[in-house]
Design a protein around this motif. Sequence first.
Motif, PDB file in Angstrom:
ATOM      1  N   VAL A   1     -31.122  -2.397 -30.763  1.00 19.70           N
ATOM      2  CA  VAL A   1     -30.526  -3.529 -30.054  1.00 19.70           C
ATOM      3  C   VAL A   1     -30.987  -4.858 -30.663  1.00 19.70           C
ATOM      4  CG1 VAL A   1     -30.583  -4.783 -27.856  1.00 19.70           C
ATOM      5  CG2 VAL A   1     -30.164  -2.327 -27.869  1.00 19.70           C
ATOM      6  N   ALA A   2     -32.288  -4.935 -31.002  1.00 21.01           N
ATOM      7  CA  ALA A   2     -32.846  -6.202 -31.496  1.00 21.01           C
ATOM      8  C   ALA A   2     -32.488  -6.474 -32.955  1.00 21.01           C
ATOM      9  CB  ALA A   2     -34.367  -6.190 -31.322  1.00 21.01           C
ATOM     10  N   GLU A   3     -32.369  -5.432 -33.750  1.00 21.18           N
ATOM     11  CA  GLU A   3     -32.242  -5.575 -35.213  1.00 21.18           C
ATOM     12  C   GLU A   3     -31.069  -6.462 -35.666  1.00 21.18           C
ATOM     13  OE1 GLU A   3     -33.497  -2.338 -38.104  1.00 21.18           O
ATOM     14  OE2 GLU A   3     -31.306  -2.103 -38.081  1.00 21.18           O
ATOM     15  N   PRO A   4     -29.852  -6.332 -35.125  1.00 21.36           N
ATOM     16  CA  PRO A   4     -28.725  -7.132 -35.635  1.00 21.36           C
ATOM     17  C   PRO A   4     -28.892  -8.644 -35.443  1.00 21.36           C
ATOM     18  CG  PRO A   4     -27.948  -5.292 -34.307  1.00 21.36           C
ATOM     19  CD  PRO A   4     -29.413  -5.381 -34.088  1.00 21.36           C
TER      20      PRO A   4
ATOM     21  N   HIS B   1     -35.887 -15.358 -37.373  1.00 24.34           N
ATOM     22  CA  HIS B   1     -35.020 -16.170 -36.506  1.00 24.34           C
ATOM     23  C   HIS B   1     -34.110 -15.263 -35.682  1.00 24.34           C
ATOM     24  CE1 HIS B   1     -36.130 -18.834 -39.870  1.00 24.34           C
ATOM     25  NE2 HIS B   1     -36.152 -19.785 -38.934  1.00 24.34           N
ATOM     26  N   ILE B   2     -33.815 -15.682 -34.463  1.00 19.94           N
ATOM     27  CA  ILE B   2     -32.795 -15.032 -33.658  1.00 19.94           C
ATOM     28  C   ILE B   2     -31.490 -15.758 -33.938  1.00 19.94           C
ATOM     29  CG2 ILE B   2     -31.979 -14.506 -31.325  1.00 19.94           C
ATOM     30  CD1 ILE B   2     -34.394 -12.849 -32.088  1.00 19.94           C
ATOM     31  N   VAL B   3     -30.506 -14.988 -34.399  1.00 20.92           N
ATOM     32  CA  VAL B   3     -29.236 -15.575 -34.842  1.00 20.92           C
ATOM     33  C   VAL B   3     -28.077 -14.834 -34.179  1.00 20.92           C
ATOM     34  CG1 VAL B   3     -27.749 -16.067 -36.832  1.00 20.92           C
ATOM     35  CG2 VAL B   3     -30.245 -16.179 -37.072  1.00 20.92           C
ATOM     36  N   GLU B   4     -27.095 -15.604 -33.686  1.00 21.60           N
ATOM     37  CA  GLU B   4     -25.878 -15.017 -33.132  1.00 21.60           C
ATOM     38  C   GLU B   4     -24.673 -15.625 -33.836  1.00 21.60           C
ATOM     39  OE1 GLU B   4     -23.635 -14.243 -28.853  1.00 21.60           O
ATOM     40  OE2 GLU B   4     -24.978 -15.951 -29.058  1.00 21.60           O
ATOM     41  N   ASN B   5     -23.950 -14.796 -34.597  1.00 20.48           N
ATOM     42  CA  ASN B   5     -22.763 -15.276 -35.324  1.00 20.48           C
ATOM     43  C   ASN B   5     -23.061 -16.530 -36.142  1.00 20.48           C
ATOM     44  OD1 ASN B   5     -21.242 -13.202 -34.141  1.00 20.48           O
ATOM     45  ND2 ASN B   5     -20.782 -14.478 -32.350  1.00 20.48           N
ATOM     46  N   GLU B   6     -24.105 -16.456 -36.929  1.00 24.56           N
ATOM     47  CA  GLU B   6     -24.536 -17.561 -37.810  1.00 24.56           C
ATOM     48  C   GLU B   6     -25.132 -18.743 -37.049  1.00 24.56           C
ATOM     49  OE1 GLU B   6     -24.585 -16.953 -40.995  1.00 24.56           O
ATOM     50  OE2 GLU B   6     -23.592 -15.030 -40.572  1.00 24.56           O
ATOM     51  N   LYS B   7     -25.157 -18.655 -35.710  1.00 19.67           N
ATOM     52  CA  LYS B   7     -25.763 -19.729 -34.917  1.00 19.67           C
ATOM     53  C   LYS B   7     -27.245 -19.426 -34.734  1.00 19.67           C
ATOM     54  CE  LYS B   7     -25.685 -21.810 -30.288  1.00 19.67           C
ATOM     55  NZ  LYS B   7     -25.115 -21.714 -28.928  1.00 19.67           N
TER      56      LYS B   7
ATOM     57  N   GLN C   1     -29.604 -14.001 -22.477  1.00 17.32           N
ATOM     58  CA  GLN C   1     -28.181 -13.738 -22.275  1.00 17.32           C
ATOM     59  C   GLN C   1     -27.560 -13.038 -23.488  1.00 17.32           C
ATOM     60  OE1 GLN C   1     -26.576 -14.098 -19.414  1.00 17.32           O
ATOM     61  NE2 GLN C   1     -28.484 -14.887 -18.510  1.00 17.32           N
ATOM     62  N   LEU C   2     -28.047 -13.384 -24.703  1.00 16.83           N
ATOM     63  CA  LEU C   2     -27.568 -12.725 -25.912  1.00 16.83           C
ATOM     64  C   LEU C   2     -27.761 -11.219 -25.830  1.00 16.83           C
ATOM     65  CD1 LEU C   2     -26.699 -12.562 -28.921  1.00 16.83           C
ATOM     66  CD2 LEU C   2     -29.087 -13.085 -29.517  1.00 16.83           C
ATOM     67  N   PHE C   3     -28.966 -10.784 -25.439  1.00 16.31           N
ATOM     68  CA  PHE C   3     -29.242  -9.344 -25.390  1.00 16.31           C
ATOM     69  C   PHE C   3     -28.616  -8.673 -24.181  1.00 16.31           C
ATOM     70  CE2 PHE C   3     -32.631 -10.695 -28.329  1.00 16.31           C
ATOM     71  CZ  PHE C   3     -32.342  -9.830 -29.365  1.00 16.31           C
ATOM     72  N   LEU C   4     -28.417  -9.414 -23.090  1.00 17.52           N
ATOM     73  CA  LEU C   4     -27.720  -8.845 -21.931  1.00 17.52           C
ATOM     74  C   LEU C   4     -26.259  -8.559 -22.279  1.00 17.52           C
ATOM     75  CD1 LEU C   4     -29.148 -10.950 -18.941  1.00 17.52           C
ATOM     76  CD2 LEU C   4     -29.612  -8.540 -19.462  1.00 17.52           C
ATOM     77  N   ARG C   5     -25.714  -9.339 -23.210  1.00 17.53           N
ATOM     78  CA  ARG C   5     -24.333  -9.108 -23.653  1.00 17.53           C
ATOM     79  C   ARG C   5     -24.236  -8.005 -24.698  1.00 17.53           C
ATOM     80  NH1 ARG C   5     -24.342 -14.847 -23.910  1.00 17.53           N
ATOM     81  NH2 ARG C   5     -24.525 -14.754 -26.188  1.00 17.53           N
ATOM     82  N   ASN C   6     -25.402  -7.623 -25.241  1.00 20.30           N
ATOM     83  CA  ASN C   6     -25.380  -6.707 -26.384  1.00 20.30           C
ATOM     84  C   ASN C   6     -26.371  -5.545 -26.243  1.00 20.30           C
ATOM     85  OD1 ASN C   6     -23.578  -8.055 -28.643  1.00 20.30           O
ATOM     86  ND2 ASN C   6     -24.741  -9.720 -27.677  1.00 20.30           N
TER      87      ASN C   6
END
Length: 474
Positions: free
Chosen positions: A32-35, A57-63, A101-106
């Motif tokens: 879950v954390a790796e991506p 860094h924690i990154v979501e869609n390049e953000k 919220q990122l990890f709750l969605r994923n």
Amino acid sequence: MNTQDTIIALATPSGAGAIAVLRISGKEAFAVAEPFFKSVSGKVLSKQKSHTIHLGHIVENEKLLDEVLVSLFKGPNSYTGENVVEISCHGSPFIQQEILQLFLRNGCRMADAGEFTLRAFLNGKLDLSQAEAVADLIASDNEASHQIAMQQMRGGFSNEIKKLREELLNFASLIELELDFAEEDVEFADRSAFKELLNRIQLVLKRLIDSFAVGNVLKNGIPVAIVGEPNVGKSTLLNALLNEERAIVSDIAGTTRDTIEDELSIGGIGFRFIDTAGIRETKDVVESIGIKKTFEKIEQAQVVVYLIDSQKLAENRDTFKEIRIELEKIRNRFPQKPLVIIANKTDKVKSEVTDFISAELQEISADNEKTKHLLLAAKTGVGVEELKNILLNFVNTGALRNNETIITNSRHYDSLLKAMQEIDRVQDGMAAGISSDLLAIDIRQALYHFGEITGEITTDDLLGNIFANFCIGK
């Protein structure tokens, strides 16, 4: 509750701070954390060793959400016994929520209260009494409660109970075996050795049960009621003990219309001081309610501190007769409660007055070991440290100093009482010469109550009640 899910929660207190820690646990925690974690050195989380820390860094869609440290713990060598990922991020509430919220969605769901520790219990990392000690450790606010919680978390209490249960189980097995050979009338269990074991179990259970009286007050703080006539300096004394202006102080009699409470650690023991309304005859309805509450607080207190105004005695020594009557009322009504009689404002009177007061107090306390006396000046702090020492001496800390097991949990206390009742029944049955099948029933019940303590015997309702009292993230 699905214990196969991957769960996440904030493991540090909510709000702004230097850092915050989010904990993820479950078989798929690494996946879950790796991506969403980009290591500064290009490392892949799932290929890293357990108990290692990685910067990235924690990154979501390049953000880019934050620069973090990620700690890895591979099951079963983790707190929960599962794969665990802990993300240390900056302590902005916005950043915390963005990552959560990122990890709750994923792939994660929000952990329930105490679910990490529940999984530790279910995966055999802790027994039930150790798991409960985790909550006590988090809640500990003085040295005594901390020491007791640490002793239980290390398994001191559990080990005692497990050892007794194992020995009793061995004898129970032999007695159950006798049931298979009932027609041959044979005894596999040595009755004399069994009696010795029962006696030993009784002694251990009695010690543990008796320790609850001490453990309960050490865990929750020892309530001390500060009483006396109005305007003798009760609020000033409370402020001097706490070293802050907690209570209203004024020359007007009856200023304290209600009880005021605060806590202080003395020698590692928590004391809860209760400043009460003065005891006197009054027509003031509000004040009379306060006086009624004073006697209620004395009822609840472990120790009573009674204050006397030295200045008032200097003006009229006959008022000591009234004080004696009030003290006798308290001692007759609460004979088992330690009583500390304090002559306050001794800095405002001549030495001959303090000599008179000292002689009177000596006479009052001479016939009762639970009564102590002290000359004090609350405003200047003279005698305050001596009062703290007197209060500390009232507490039975011998077991604490000797690192003995002390029971603080009412659930454990209840199970120990029930186990003791069953052991008594077994002894009575042995004396009466009852059959092995009836004896086995009582032994099974004793084993059941031992198992309740350590969690070898549980129900969903029991686990729900225990872990519901935990904080989220533990």
